[in-house]
Design a protein around this motif. Sequence first.
Motif, short mmCIF file in Angstrom:
data_model
loop_
_atom_site.label_atom_id
_atom_site.label_comp_id
_atom_site.label_asym_id
_atom_site.label_seq_id
_atom_site.Cartn_x
_atom_site.Cartn_y
_atom_site.Cartn_z
N LYS A 270 0.85 -1.17 0.00
CA LYS A 270 0.00 0.00 0.00
C LYS A 270 0.90 1.24 0.00
CE LYS A 270 -4.08 -2.06 0.61
NZ LYS A 270 -5.27 -1.89 -0.24
N VAL A 271 0.41 2.32 -0.58
CA VAL A 271 1.23 3.52 -0.68
C VAL A 271 0.76 4.58 0.30
CG1 VAL A 271 1.78 3.10 -3.09
CG2 VAL A 271 -0.20 4.51 -2.52
N ALA A 272 1.64 5.48 0.63
CA ALA A 272 1.31 6.60 1.50
C ALA A 272 0.40 7.57 0.75
CB ALA A 272 2.59 7.31 1.94
N PRO A 273 -0.42 8.35 1.47
CA PRO A 273 -1.35 9.29 0.81
C PRO A 273 -0.69 10.19 -0.22
CG PRO A 273 -1.87 9.14 3.13
CD PRO A 273 -0.61 8.34 2.92
N ALA A 274 0.52 10.67 0.07
CA ALA A 274 1.18 11.59 -0.86
C ALA A 274 1.50 10.92 -2.20
CB ALA A 274 2.45 12.13 -0.24
N ALA A 275 1.64 9.60 -2.19
CA ALA A 275 2.03 8.89 -3.41
C ALA A 275 0.88 8.66 -4.36
CB ALA A 275 2.68 7.56 -3.04
N TRP A 276 -0.36 8.72 -3.87
CA TRP A 276 -1.48 8.47 -4.78
C TRP A 276 -2.31 9.71 -5.07
CZ3 TRP A 276 -6.05 9.67 -2.45
CH2 TRP A 276 -6.13 9.54 -1.05
N GLN A 277 -1.85 10.87 -4.65
CA GLN A 277 -2.55 12.10 -5.00
C GLN A 277 -2.42 12.35 -6.49
OE1 GLN A 277 -4.53 13.98 -2.98
NE2 GLN A 277 -4.16 12.28 -1.56
N PRO A 278 -3.49 12.70 -7.17
CA PRO A 278 -3.42 12.90 -8.63
C PRO A 278 -2.54 14.08 -8.99
CG PRO A 278 -5.52 13.67 -7.77
CD PRO A 278 -4.84 12.95 -6.63
N LYS A 279 -1.89 13.98 -10.14
CA LYS A 279 -1.12 15.10 -10.66
C LYS A 279 -1.40 15.23 -12.14
CE LYS A 279 3.11 12.46 -11.60
NZ LYS A 279 4.57 12.41 -11.42
#
Length: 306
Positions: A270-279
């Motif tokens: 699982k990834v940290a929240p910052a890693a799956w924020q859209p860009k």
Amino acid sequence: MLRWFQQYHAQRALPDDTGQLSKDLLASLMVMAWFVEAKDPYTGGHLWRVSRYANLVSKAGGLPAPDVARVTLGGFLHDLGKVAIPDAILNKTGKLDESEFEIIQTHPAAGGRMLAGHPLGHLVAAAVELHHERPDGRGYPHGLSASMIPIDAAIIGICDAFDAMTSLRPYRKPMPLEKVLAILRAEAGKQFNQFWCNHFLALAEQGELDAIMGHSDDGIPLHICPHCGPTVLQQSENKAGDLLACGVCHSEMMLCEQDKHWSVKPTGKKVAPAAWQPKADNVLIKRMIEDSISHIPMEQLIRFSR
């Protein structure tokens, strides 16, 4: 979003001129549209696909290059007004109730109001505000009749509906292509403009839309999260070995390429929240802006930019 636009603006060519100013102004709209789309994990690539469909249809119908460029931009920006729709409604997995549907119906007018103060708003205002109007007068927000609906809106209304029906949704799988084409044939002249619908159907029957369906850019397919089902977006600059993440369950996956075919392989993490924020996809947006500006006459850009 603000940070991306500041970076885009900092990288622009100097000296500043009308063409560059227009690119910066378009970037502000397209980045906003991108993040509106990113609010819904099931609609990845929708704006690009509608834009590409609209480009092909407008060319098939004989529009001149500046009009094709304008319609193409309108396809990417048509859902801008959804920034005003609550996430709970946009992402609802079941059928919308009457009051929720009424709220959804406000997004074209909301988009029109947003564009009213933008220097380039007139380029895409018809596409944004009127793409849900119908020739039979049963559309929204104004209930316009066929002769009152601009070409941009007529084309994009068809492309938007087609993509909605052929794409994954939280409440259903993509509809079979033949079923969707049958619906378009049945609704030509009622929900959809007859002339432009005929051109769309011809393109579909010739296989011209196949490379766009299920993709988020040229040669880049949508990926489906193997754990929970929504789309996982691969960006233009991604390469094999890069890590992607699902925006819903936050599962990590590795991007793989074999024989020019892309796929994703779960890593079990699982990834940290910052890693799956859209860009925003910088490469795609810049490419679309450059292509559009190159086909729209400078006098139009000067008029809209001052």
